[in-house]
Design a protein around this motif. Structure first.
Motif, PDB file in Angstrom:
ATOM      1  N   ALA A  48     -11.294   6.727   1.944  1.00 26.27           N
ATOM      2  CA  ALA A  48     -10.726   5.558   2.621  1.00 26.27           C
ATOM      3  C   ALA A  48      -9.215   5.735   2.815  1.00 26.27           C
ATOM      4  CB  ALA A  48     -10.992   4.299   1.804  1.00 26.27           C
ATOM      5  N   ARG A  70      -6.822   0.463   2.571  1.00 25.01           N
ATOM      6  CA  ARG A  70      -8.115  -0.034   2.075  1.00 25.01           C
ATOM      7  C   ARG A  70      -8.216   0.109   0.561  1.00 25.01           C
ATOM      8  NH1 ARG A  70     -11.151  -3.051   0.406  1.00 25.01           N
ATOM      9  NH2 ARG A  70     -13.369  -2.700   0.233  1.00 25.01           N
ATOM     10  N   LYS A  71      -7.746   1.219   0.038  1.00 24.44           N
ATOM     11  CA  LYS A  71      -7.762   1.416  -1.411  1.00 24.44           C
ATOM     12  C   LYS A  71      -6.889   0.368  -2.101  1.00 24.44           C
ATOM     13  CE  LYS A  71      -8.559   6.388  -1.230  1.00 24.44           C
ATOM     14  NZ  LYS A  71      -7.986   7.722  -1.526  1.00 24.44           N
ATOM     15  N   LEU A 114     -14.813   5.008  -1.999  1.00 27.56           N
ATOM     16  CA  LEU A 114     -13.512   4.834  -1.353  1.00 27.56           C
ATOM     17  C   LEU A 114     -12.658   6.103  -1.395  1.00 27.56           C
ATOM     18  CD1 LEU A 114     -12.504   1.228  -2.468  1.00 27.56           C
ATOM     19  CD2 LEU A 114     -13.422   1.963  -0.284  1.00 27.56           C
ATOM     20  N   ASP A 115     -13.221   7.205  -1.853  1.00 29.79           N
ATOM     21  CA  ASP A 115     -12.463   8.457  -1.937  1.00 29.79           C
ATOM     22  C   ASP A 115     -11.835   8.838  -0.605  1.00 29.79           C
ATOM     23  OD1 ASP A 115     -12.954   8.780  -4.616  1.00 29.79           O
ATOM     24  OD2 ASP A 115     -14.513  10.317  -4.350  1.00 29.79           O
ATOM     25  N   ALA A 124      -4.964   3.028 -10.056  1.00 33.07           N
ATOM     26  CA  ALA A 124      -6.148   2.356 -10.601  1.00 33.07           C
ATOM     27  C   ALA A 124      -6.149   2.440 -12.121  1.00 33.07           C
ATOM     28  CB  ALA A 124      -7.420   2.963 -10.026  1.00 33.07           C
ATOM     29  N   GLN A 135      -5.268   4.633   2.710  1.00 33.02           N
ATOM     30  CA  GLN A 135      -4.487   4.084   1.604  1.00 33.02           C
ATOM     31  C   GLN A 135      -4.501   2.555   1.582  1.00 33.02           C
ATOM     32  OE1 GLN A 135      -1.242   6.440   0.507  1.00 33.02           O
ATOM     33  NE2 GLN A 135       0.026   4.747  -0.157  1.00 33.02           N
ATOM     34  N   ASP A 193       0.811  -1.215   0.000  1.00 33.60           N
ATOM     35  CA  ASP A 193       0.000   0.000   0.000  1.00 33.60           C
ATOM     36  C   ASP A 193       0.850   1.273   0.000  1.00 33.60           C
ATOM     37  OD1 ASP A 193       0.473  -0.977   2.739  1.00 33.60           O
ATOM     38  OD2 ASP A 193      -0.663   0.785   3.367  1.00 33.60           O
ATOM     39  N   LEU A 242     -11.514   2.892  -9.195  1.00 36.54           N
ATOM     40  CA  LEU A 242     -11.662   3.016  -7.748  1.00 36.54           C
ATOM     41  C   LEU A 242     -12.962   3.772  -7.506  1.00 36.54           C
ATOM     42  CD1 LEU A 242     -10.034   2.267  -5.208  1.00 36.54           C
ATOM     43  CD2 LEU A 242      -9.118   4.577  -5.241  1.00 36.54           C
TER      44      LEU A 242
END
Length: 80
Positions: free
Chosen positions: A46, A50-51, A43-44, A32, A48, A24, A39
């Protein structure tokens, strides 16, 4: 590279397994796009990690579908 595929487990011809490792810390704004993934806006905000998890999961799912029936270009949605 943020994602590195790991060798698949042995399975029968009707089962397709893909796994990967991801870092990450290597996630960037354009990751992405580079992976050909989307993405979602949910998740904007969220973190790093989690992304990166989301992208790694979608990357693996797409690779498994490509092994199964060649449908590598499908967008794998969220929910039902």
């Amino acid at each position: 590279m943020i994602i590195r595929l790991t060798p698949p487990l042995l399975a029968d011809s009707d089962c397709h397994q893909v796994s990967c490792q991801f870092d990450d810390a290597l996630l960037r704004e354009d990751t992405a796009d580079q992976l050909g993934l989307t993405l979602p806006a949910t998740l904007d905000r969220a973190v790093q990690k989690r992304k990166a998890e989301f992208l790694a999961g979608r990357y693996c799912a797409r690779a498994a579908l490509a092994q199964h029936d060649g449908s590598a270009a499908v967008d794998i949605g969220i929910g039902t």
